[in-house]
Design an enzyme around this catalytic site. Sequence first.
Site, PDB file in Angstrom:
ATOM      1  N   TYR A 184     -13.656 -35.509  35.944  1.00 34.05           N
ATOM      2  CA  TYR A 184     -12.731 -34.429  35.566  1.00 34.05           C
ATOM      3  C   TYR A 184     -12.344 -34.558  34.099  1.00 34.05           C
ATOM      4  CZ  TYR A 184      -8.289 -31.885  35.303  1.00 34.05           C
ATOM      5  OH  TYR A 184      -7.261 -31.050  34.929  1.00 34.05           O
ATOM      6  N   GLU A 189      -5.347 -36.344  30.909  1.00 32.25           N
ATOM      7  CA  GLU A 189      -6.281 -37.299  31.502  1.00 32.25           C
ATOM      8  C   GLU A 189      -7.373 -37.689  30.497  1.00 32.25           C
ATOM      9  OE1 GLU A 189      -6.709 -38.738  34.738  1.00 32.25           O
ATOM     10  OE2 GLU A 189      -4.625 -38.145  35.091  1.00 32.25           O
ATOM     11  N   SER A 207      -6.261 -31.407  29.439  1.00 34.41           N
ATOM     12  CA  SER A 207      -5.530 -32.356  30.274  1.00 34.41           C
ATOM     13  C   SER A 207      -5.288 -33.657  29.527  1.00 34.41           C
ATOM     14  CB  SER A 207      -6.319 -32.649  31.555  1.00 34.41           C
ATOM     15  OG  SER A 207      -5.729 -33.721  32.277  1.00 34.41           O
TER      16      SER A 207
END
Length: 326
Positions: free
Chosen positions: A150, A128, A126
């Site tokens: 996460y 992120e 990801s």
Amino acid sequence: MGRRALICGVSGQDGSYLAKLLLSKGYEVWGTSRDAELNSFHNLHLLGIYDAVQLASLNPGDIGSILGLLRRVRPDEIFSLSGQSSVGLSFEQPVETIQSIALATLNLLEGIRLSDLDIRFYNAGSTECFGDTGNEVANEGTKFNPRSPYAVAKASAYWTVANYREAYAMFACTGILSNHDSPLRPMRFVTRKIIHAAASLSLGKDTKLSLGNFNVERDWGWAPEYVEAISLMLEQPAPEDYIIATGQSHTLTQFVETAFNLIGKDWREHVTVDQHLVRPTDIARNKVDPVKAAARLRWKARHHMSEVISLMLEAELANFRGSRAV
């Protein structure tokens, strides 16, 4: 004989679209969930491929379960797409998030190593992981700065894949994917909430939408396209990591405004801020460069934020009318 793929997390958005794509390529597709007998595999039914996918139960936390399934299925490729997938929820369930992503990835890689099978491995990463990119644009060489449980879990899984690739000469790679959506997104995701509210209002329903931080900036793409890139990664002569994104970032305000413009409504009259939805730590800007994927995979996003919103709204309206489009 076609190749055999094992998709861990086949019932999710990406797993379902990937299964459909691989079937179209002539693959024998296996898919897993923690309990295949209890899972309805709703998305597979929606895509009309439920009967074409062979299903099995798998506990990613149990190395014995993994080894048993690998020896039974003997896949050529494994796609690791399971695990807790919500950034917001990861603050409420940090332990589950770390275990279902980081530990599960380690167990799958160790299972492949112990099995002595020649398996190519894809890990769902990801963007992120980059955290707040500020005025910079991240690429595959940019340092990670995760800002949520996460992202921490995804960063751990990324480095575990890199370690196994180097230490054991495994064909293992990570796709570092930006936000990507579709009609298969669960309602807990903010993009689906926005689209659902817009569709409700367009049909005359009295709907209010509460959101958190409107100023966050993300790169939103179309999930059915992203799985094409995922498949291409395992078709390359050597394993490498790739950023998969549109290369265009927008604020959440722009996302909401675009959706409401499509129904002829002023979003400010229907949307409120709920401070309870603001995350403990958040990323203001997240901009990435997918040029490597364009050059080496010959992959480039065809749909950007406005097209994604239009497609999702069309499908949501069809869902209200009882003829869901996917």
